[in-house]
Design a protein around this motif. Structure first.
Motif, PDB file in Angstrom:
ATOM      1  N   LEU A  19     -32.510 -62.988  31.283  1.00 40.25           N
ATOM      2  CA  LEU A  19     -33.736 -63.760  30.798  1.00 40.25           C
ATOM      3  C   LEU A  19     -34.190 -63.191  29.589  1.00 40.25           C
ATOM      4  O   LEU A  19     -34.977 -63.927  28.760  1.00 40.25           O
ATOM      5  CB  LEU A  19     -35.034 -63.212  31.867  1.00 40.25           C
ATOM      6  CG  LEU A  19     -34.849 -64.105  33.257  1.00 40.25           C
ATOM      7  CD1 LEU A  19     -35.723 -63.395  34.381  1.00 40.25           C
ATOM      8  CD2 LEU A  19     -35.172 -65.534  33.144  1.00 40.25           C
ATOM      9  N   ILE A  20     -33.986 -61.921  29.204  1.00 33.51           N
ATOM     10  CA  ILE A  20     -34.585 -61.162  28.002  1.00 33.51           C
ATOM     11  C   ILE A  20     -33.641 -61.503  26.777  1.00 33.51           C
ATOM     12  O   ILE A  20     -34.210 -61.515  25.849  1.00 33.51           O
ATOM     13  CB  ILE A  20     -34.675 -59.638  28.294  1.00 33.51           C
ATOM     14  CG1 ILE A  20     -35.630 -59.507  29.189  1.00 33.51           C
ATOM     15  CG2 ILE A  20     -35.156 -59.143  26.897  1.00 33.51           C
ATOM     16  CD1 ILE A  20     -37.026 -59.850  29.083  1.00 33.51           C
ATOM     17  N   THR A  76     -39.479 -74.917  26.523  1.00 31.47           N
ATOM     18  CA  THR A  76     -40.853 -74.336  26.176  1.00 31.47           C
ATOM     19  C   THR A  76     -41.301 -74.043  24.883  1.00 31.47           C
ATOM     20  O   THR A  76     -42.314 -74.391  24.754  1.00 31.47           O
ATOM     21  CB  THR A  76     -40.786 -72.593  26.781  1.00 31.47           C
ATOM     22  OG1 THR A  76     -40.297 -72.815  28.141  1.00 31.47           O
ATOM     23  CG2 THR A  76     -41.962 -71.961  26.752  1.00 31.47           C
ATOM     24  N   ILE A  77     -40.455 -73.679  24.114  1.00 34.67           N
ATOM     25  CA  ILE A  77     -40.889 -73.401  22.632  1.00 34.67           C
ATOM     26  C   ILE A  77     -40.441 -74.813  21.695  1.00 34.67           C
ATOM     27  O   ILE A  77     -41.237 -74.890  20.703  1.00 34.67           O
ATOM     28  CB  ILE A  77     -40.271 -72.310  21.764  1.00 34.67           C
ATOM     29  CG1 ILE A  77     -38.749 -72.603  21.650  1.00 34.67           C
ATOM     30  CG2 ILE A  77     -40.253 -70.870  22.675  1.00 34.67           C
ATOM     31  CD1 ILE A  77     -38.040 -71.512  20.800  1.00 34.67           C
ATOM     32  N   ARG A 136     -29.234 -72.028  32.038  1.00 37.17           N
ATOM     33  CA  ARG A 136     -30.553 -72.267  32.557  1.00 37.17           C
ATOM     34  C   ARG A 136     -31.601 -71.670  31.884  1.00 37.17           C
ATOM     35  O   ARG A 136     -32.663 -72.488  31.589  1.00 37.17           O
ATOM     36  CB  ARG A 136     -30.534 -72.081  34.206  1.00 37.17           C
ATOM     37  CG  ARG A 136     -29.664 -72.825  35.050  1.00 37.17           C
ATOM     38  CD  ARG A 136     -29.423 -72.120  36.271  1.00 37.17           C
ATOM     39  NE  ARG A 136     -28.849 -70.703  36.130  1.00 37.17           N
ATOM     40  CZ  ARG A 136     -28.928 -70.136  37.324  1.00 37.17           C
ATOM     41  NH1 ARG A 136     -29.103 -70.419  38.288  1.00 37.17           N
ATOM     42  NH2 ARG A 136     -28.218 -68.726  36.886  1.00 37.17           N
ATOM     43  N   VAL A 137     -31.386 -70.637  31.535  1.00 36.12           N
ATOM     44  CA  VAL A 137     -32.607 -69.754  30.687  1.00 36.12           C
ATOM     45  C   VAL A 137     -32.457 -70.532  29.436  1.00 36.12           C
ATOM     46  O   VAL A 137     -33.748 -70.581  28.910  1.00 36.12           O
ATOM     47  CB  VAL A 137     -32.277 -68.259  30.601  1.00 36.12           C
ATOM     48  CG1 VAL A 137     -33.086 -67.461  29.922  1.00 36.12           C
ATOM     49  CG2 VAL A 137     -32.034 -67.570  32.187  1.00 36.12           C
ATOM     50  N   LEU A 138     -31.475 -70.719  28.677  1.00 34.01           N
ATOM     51  CA  LEU A 138     -31.488 -71.354  27.361  1.00 34.01           C
ATOM     52  C   LEU A 138     -32.057 -72.737  27.421  1.00 34.01           C
ATOM     53  O   LEU A 138     -32.903 -72.889  26.667  1.00 34.01           O
ATOM     54  CB  LEU A 138     -29.975 -71.257  26.688  1.00 34.01           C
ATOM     55  CG  LEU A 138     -29.783 -71.714  25.506  1.00 34.01           C
ATOM     56  CD1 LEU A 138     -30.740 -70.677  24.332  1.00 34.01           C
ATOM     57  CD2 LEU A 138     -28.501 -71.652  25.076  1.00 34.01           C
ATOM     58  N   ARG A 139     -31.929 -73.392  28.223  1.00 34.19           N
ATOM     59  CA  ARG A 139     -32.579 -74.695  28.376  1.00 34.19           C
ATOM     60  C   ARG A 139     -34.052 -74.567  28.551  1.00 34.19           C
ATOM     61  O   ARG A 139     -34.776 -75.369  28.023  1.00 34.19           O
ATOM     62  CB  ARG A 139     -31.781 -75.484  29.571  1.00 34.19           C
ATOM     63  CG  ARG A 139     -30.812 -76.226  29.382  1.00 34.19           C
ATOM     64  CD  ARG A 139     -30.040 -77.405  30.091  1.00 34.19           C
ATOM     65  NE  ARG A 139     -30.151 -76.916  31.395  1.00 34.19           N
ATOM     66  CZ  ARG A 139     -29.191 -76.131  32.060  1.00 34.19           C
ATOM     67  NH1 ARG A 139     -28.061 -76.075  31.387  1.00 34.19           N
ATOM     68  NH2 ARG A 139     -29.198 -75.847  33.383  1.00 34.19           N
ATOM     69  N   MET A 186     -27.998 -72.916  21.254  1.00 32.48           N
ATOM     70  CA  MET A 186     -27.516 -73.930  22.048  1.00 32.48           C
ATOM     71  C   MET A 186     -26.157 -74.057  21.821  1.00 32.48           C
ATOM     72  O   MET A 186     -25.382 -74.563  22.741  1.00 32.48           O
ATOM     73  CB  MET A 186     -28.479 -75.062  21.658  1.00 32.48           C
ATOM     74  CG  MET A 186     -29.956 -75.123  21.936  1.00 32.48           C
ATOM     75  SD  MET A 186     -30.370 -75.289  23.872  1.00 32.48           S
ATOM     76  CE  MET A 186     -32.096 -75.466  23.676  1.00 32.48           C
ATOM     77  N   GLY A 187     -25.755 -74.013  20.737  1.00 33.12           N
ATOM     78  CA  GLY A 187     -24.291 -74.414  20.388  1.00 33.12           C
ATOM     79  C   GLY A 187     -23.385 -73.354  20.878  1.00 33.12           C
ATOM     80  O   GLY A 187     -22.330 -73.696  21.239  1.00 33.12           O
TER      81      GLY A 187
END
Length: 161
Positions: A36-37, A84-85, A76-79, A66-67
């Motif tokens: 997560l961090i 979110t941002i 999942r955390v990256l998506r 993302m690449g």
């Protein structure tokens, strides 16, 4: 804080299975807290590195992450972070297709339209008005991200003005 940190530590230890990473039997998989961090920390390091490294624009940093996401981050955390941002985080100074200078005020409500946030036009035209770029009738899109220092602008002040 102490009880919260203790609870977080216990929760991460309980979720950490210690499973080996694929292809690296000697290394352990990172626990849930590390997964997560790692995404926001990496984004922060890319967009605000220590001197003398030049910062990467937020949209470039997110695209870069993302690449290479499946190699380095929990997908999942990256998506979730990207949704979110948004592609252009709040406070990003941008130039619109009509030549206006604008500041991102809010990410798009529809996460599939993450590249079309709500912006406040600060220069060009009348200035001081808000445009939802997800609305096709606006006829505008973001063409580039600008460095506020080079433009002699303070995006935070513009958001609050």
């Amino acid at each position: 804080w102490t009880s919260s940190l203790d609870a977080l530590d216990r929760a991460s230890a309980a979720l950490d299975r210690g499973a080996p990473l694929k292809g690296s039997p000697g290394r352990l998989a990172p626990n849930v807290v590390a997964r997560l961090i790692s995404v926001p920390c990496t984004f922060d390091l890319l967009t605000r590195p220590p001197p003398p490294t030049r910062p990467m624009p937020p949209d470039h940093a997110l695209r870069e992450m993302m690449g290479k996401g499946s190699e380095h981050f929990d997908p999942r955390v990256l998506r979730l972070f990207g949704a979110t941002i948004g592609l252009f985080p709040v406070g990003t100074l941008v130039r619109l297709s009509g030549g206006q200078l604008a500041v991102v005020m809010e990410v798009a409500a529809d996460s599939t339209r993450y590249a079309r946030p709500i912006v406040k036009v600060i220069e060009g035209g009348a200035g001081g008005y808000v445009v939802d770029l997800a609305n096709e009738e606006a006829g505008l899109s973001i063409v580039e991200v600008l460095d506020p220092r080079q433009q002699k602008q303070n995006p935070t002040f513009m958001l609050l003005a």
